[in-house]
Structures are given as C-alpha cells and as structure tokens.
Motif scaffolding. Structure first.
Motif, PDB file in Angstrom:
ATOM      1  N   GLY A 117      -5.672  18.044 -16.777  1.00 61.00           N
ATOM      2  CA  GLY A 117      -4.440  19.143 -16.965  1.00 61.00           C
ATOM      3  C   GLY A 117      -4.254  19.518 -18.331  1.00 61.00           C
ATOM      4  N   HIS A 118      -4.234  18.625 -19.164  1.00 56.33           N
ATOM      5  CA  HIS A 118      -4.027  18.843 -20.606  1.00 56.33           C
ATOM      6  C   HIS A 118      -4.471  17.701 -21.514  1.00 56.33           C
ATOM      7  N   THR A 119      -4.930  18.043 -22.782  1.00 58.92           N
ATOM      8  CA  THR A 119      -5.583  16.764 -23.359  1.00 58.92           C
ATOM      9  C   THR A 119      -4.773  15.818 -23.638  1.00 58.92           C
ATOM     10  N   THR A 120      -3.226  15.903 -24.029  1.00 62.61           N
ATOM     11  CA  THR A 120      -2.272  14.793 -24.229  1.00 62.61           C
ATOM     12  C   THR A 120      -2.349  14.098 -22.947  1.00 62.61           C
ATOM     13  N   VAL A 121      -2.297  14.672 -21.744  1.00 60.98           N
ATOM     14  CA  VAL A 121      -2.183  13.907 -20.470  1.00 60.98           C
ATOM     15  C   VAL A 121      -3.574  13.155 -20.357  1.00 60.98           C
ATOM     16  N   SER A 122      -4.655  13.763 -20.672  1.00 62.91           N
ATOM     17  CA  SER A 122      -5.733  13.098 -20.563  1.00 62.91           C
ATOM     18  C   SER A 122      -5.861  11.837 -21.562  1.00 62.91           C
ATOM     19  N   TYR A 123      -5.329  12.001 -22.835  1.00 64.47           N
ATOM     20  CA  TYR A 123      -5.398  10.726 -23.523  1.00 64.47           C
ATOM     21  C   TYR A 123      -4.466   9.370 -22.957  1.00 64.47           C
ATOM     22  N   CYS A 124      -3.499   9.984 -22.304  1.00 65.22           N
ATOM     23  CA  CYS A 124      -2.650   9.140 -21.518  1.00 65.22           C
ATOM     24  C   CYS A 124      -3.410   8.167 -20.543  1.00 65.22           C
ATOM     25  N   ARG A 177       2.424  -3.787 -16.563  1.00 66.27           N
ATOM     26  CA  ARG A 177       3.569  -2.649 -16.573  1.00 66.27           C
ATOM     27  C   ARG A 177       3.296  -1.733 -17.566  1.00 66.27           C
ATOM     28  N   LEU A 178       2.599  -2.093 -18.538  1.00 66.63           N
ATOM     29  CA  LEU A 178       2.306  -1.019 -19.727  1.00 66.63           C
ATOM     30  C   LEU A 178       1.425   0.003 -18.927  1.00 66.63           C
ATOM     31  N   SER A 179       0.396  -0.439 -18.089  1.00 64.03           N
ATOM     32  CA  SER A 179      -0.525   0.604 -17.360  1.00 64.03           C
ATOM     33  C   SER A 179       0.322   1.482 -16.264  1.00 64.03           C
ATOM     34  N   ASP A 180       1.436   0.989 -15.747  1.00 69.30           N
ATOM     35  CA  ASP A 180       2.263   1.715 -15.085  1.00 69.30           C
ATOM     36  C   ASP A 180       2.953   2.683 -16.049  1.00 69.30           C
ATOM     37  N   TYR A 181       3.592   2.363 -17.016  1.00 71.40           N
ATOM     38  CA  TYR A 181       4.120   3.221 -18.164  1.00 71.40           C
ATOM     39  C   TYR A 181       3.317   4.338 -18.603  1.00 71.40           C
ATOM     40  N   LEU A 182       2.074   3.938 -18.799  1.00 72.76           N
ATOM     41  CA  LEU A 182       1.144   5.113 -19.346  1.00 72.76           C
ATOM     42  C   LEU A 182       0.662   6.040 -18.223  1.00 72.76           C
ATOM     43  N   PHE A 183       0.764   5.501 -16.832  1.00 71.76           N
ATOM     44  CA  PHE A 183       0.756   6.490 -15.678  1.00 71.76           C
ATOM     45  C   PHE A 183       1.980   7.591 -15.539  1.00 71.76           C
ATOM     46  N   VAL A 184       2.844   7.009 -15.516  1.00 74.30           N
ATOM     47  CA  VAL A 184       4.181   7.661 -15.359  1.00 74.30           C
ATOM     48  C   VAL A 184       4.204   8.721 -16.821  1.00 74.30           C
ATOM     49  N   LEU A 185       4.085   8.144 -17.743  1.00 74.03           N
ATOM     50  CA  LEU A 185       4.019   8.899 -19.225  1.00 74.03           C
ATOM     51  C   LEU A 185       3.133  10.135 -18.905  1.00 74.03           C
ATOM     52  N   ALA A 186       1.687   9.925 -18.303  1.00 69.68           N
ATOM     53  CA  ALA A 186       0.945  10.947 -18.225  1.00 69.68           C
ATOM     54  C   ALA A 186       1.618  12.205 -17.298  1.00 69.68           C
ATOM     55  N   ARG A 187       2.309  11.781 -16.215  1.00 70.28           N
ATOM     56  CA  ARG A 187       2.781  12.563 -15.311  1.00 70.28           C
ATOM     57  C   ARG A 187       3.944  13.503 -15.875  1.00 70.28           C
ATOM     58  N   LYS A 188       4.831  12.570 -16.635  1.00 70.58           N
ATOM     59  CA  LYS A 188       5.836  13.178 -17.367  1.00 70.58           C
ATOM     60  C   LYS A 188       5.446  14.063 -18.379  1.00 70.58           C
ATOM     61  N   LEU A 189       4.495  13.963 -19.098  1.00 70.09           N
ATOM     62  CA  LEU A 189       3.808  14.956 -20.012  1.00 70.09           C
ATOM     63  C   LEU A 189       3.420  16.272 -19.155  1.00 70.09           C
ATOM     64  N   SER A 190       2.541  15.932 -18.171  1.00 68.38           N
ATOM     65  CA  SER A 190       2.348  17.070 -17.555  1.00 68.38           C
ATOM     66  C   SER A 190       3.379  17.982 -17.163  1.00 68.38           C
ATOM     67  N   PHE A 191       4.528  17.211 -16.565  1.00 68.89           N
ATOM     68  CA  PHE A 191       5.610  18.169 -16.241  1.00 68.89           C
ATOM     69  C   PHE A 191       6.353  18.857 -17.473  1.00 68.89           C
ATOM     70  N   ASP A 192       6.463  18.102 -18.729  1.00 69.18           N
ATOM     71  CA  ASP A 192       7.035  18.623 -19.787  1.00 69.18           C
ATOM     72  C   ASP A 192       6.069  19.907 -20.253  1.00 69.18           C
ATOM     73  N   LEU A 193       4.860  19.595 -20.376  1.00 63.45           N
ATOM     74  CA  LEU A 193       4.038  20.440 -20.904  1.00 63.45           C
ATOM     75  C   LEU A 193       3.753  21.573 -19.712  1.00 63.45           C
ATOM     76  N   LYS A 194       4.027  21.750 -18.843  1.00 58.46           N
ATOM     77  CA  LYS A 194       3.868  22.542 -17.634  1.00 58.46           C
ATOM     78  C   LYS A 194       2.326  22.570 -17.436  1.00 58.46           C
ATOM     79  N   ALA A 195       1.745  21.540 -17.410  1.00 60.55           N
ATOM     80  CA  ALA A 195       0.324  21.432 -17.243  1.00 60.55           C
ATOM     81  C   ALA A 195       0.082  21.016 -15.729  1.00 60.55           C
ATOM     82  N   ASP A 196      -1.336  21.661 -15.322  1.00 59.22           N
ATOM     83  CA  ASP A 196      -1.468  21.564 -13.844  1.00 59.22           C
ATOM     84  C   ASP A 196      -1.569  19.859 -13.489  1.00 59.22           C
TER      85      ASP A 196
END
Length: 189
Positions: free
Chosen positions: A122-129, A162-181
């Motif tokens: 959905g977005h390069t940054t999200v993919s990095y997460c 827990r870190l893998s959980d954090y990274l998953f939620v960070l990916a979702r949050k970045l999708s939301f913040d970046l208005k990515a699909d």
C-alpha cells in the motif's frame, strides 16, 4: 583497531567470552537475524514518518543491540571469572516489553477494528514495516530454537514476539496516517 581481523577466514567466529563457533551456528543465526532486523528498523526510521514513531524505533534499536549481546553470550560465559555478570547493566526487562504494549495500545486506539487479514503493501514505508515484522518473526523462531538447545533469557523471546506485534500495528497505523490503501485479504468462495 582494524575492521578486519582475519580470525573468521576459516569459517568460525567468536562469541562473547571467546568461544569460537562455526558462522552457521544457531547462536550466530539468532543474533545475526536480530542485526538484520535492526537494519530494517533503521530503514523505517529513515522514512518521512511521525517523530514519535522515530523515537520509539530508536529505543527499539537500542534494545535490539542488547538482545544481540544476550544472544551472543553462551550460558557458560555469562559470568566473568570474578563472578560479575559479563553483560552488566544490560538486559531485557518487563518494562521493555510493557513499553511496546503501551505503544501498540496507543496506535490501536486510533485505528478502525481489523476484520480480515491485511495484505502487506500500500505504501513503501508500510512495506518496510511488514518486511521488518517478518524478519522479527524469523529472529524469534531462531531464538526459540536456540533456547531449546541452550537456555537463553526468556525476556528475549517475549520481546521479539511483542516487537513483531508492534511492527504489524505500526504498519497499519502508517497506512492510516499516510492514507495508503490497506488491502484486506478475503478468502475466495
């Protein structure tokens, strides 16, 4: 101090305490994967994201150096000859895990509920997460395998989980913040 020592030219490397093992040893695979994860986290941190996330990721990178040091220390070398811990003032503690949980909870408060699996992208940054999350899961699997062979600090496994959980939620949050699909996976009928 020179970067190259030539001591690994025969395919072995030294752990903390001097024990030499093959470079493919499960302990090396474990902390090597944590190092790889740390590099991916740095890549996420280098993106144009909220400074709050960058600060959390700096803390995570610091903790990952500690995780690497723990994994690089075989049980028989945890204590120095004088009885002091080799890794004085280094460790993963409950508050490190709780820190990630708090950050996860804060991000989830701002996100819509998840109703399906999320496809990475959905977005390069999200993919990095998502890549970092996958590397984190591999580090966790390797650390669990190592723990079955030689006991390691169980906080390391909890932290990576827990870190893998954090990274998953960070990916979702970045999708939301970046208005990515955020594409959700819906099984075919």
């Amino acid at each position: 101090m020179k970067v190259y020592t030539k001591t690994g030219d025969s395919g072995t490397t030294a752990l903390f305490g001097g024990t030499r093992v093959p470079k493919h040893h499960i302990r090396i695979e474990s902390y090597g994967t944590v190092d790889e994860l740390n590099s991916h986290i740095g890549l996420i941190r280098d993106q144009d994201i909220n400074p709050l996330y960058k600060n959390v990721l700096i803390e995570v990178q610091d903790r990952l150096f500690t995780v690497g040091a723990i994994l690089a220390t075989p049980p028989e070398k945890e204590l120095l000859k004088n009885g002091q811990p080799r890794l004085q003032n280094l460790g993963i503690i409950d508050s490190d895990i709780e820190f990630l949980e708090k950050e996860i909870d804060l991000m989830e408060e701002a996100l819509p509920p998840m109703t399906h699996f999320v496809l990475p992208g959905g977005h390069t940054t999200v993919s990095y997460c998502h890549i970092a999350r996958c590397v984190c899961r591999r580090a966790e699997r390797l650390s669990v395998h190592l723990h079955e062979i030689e006991p390691t600090d169980e906080h390391v496994i909890k932290y990576l989980n827990r870190l893998s959980d954090y990274l998953f939620v960070l990916a979702r949050k970045l999708s939301f913040d970046l208005k990515a699909d955020e594409v959700q996976w819906i099984p075919r009928k």
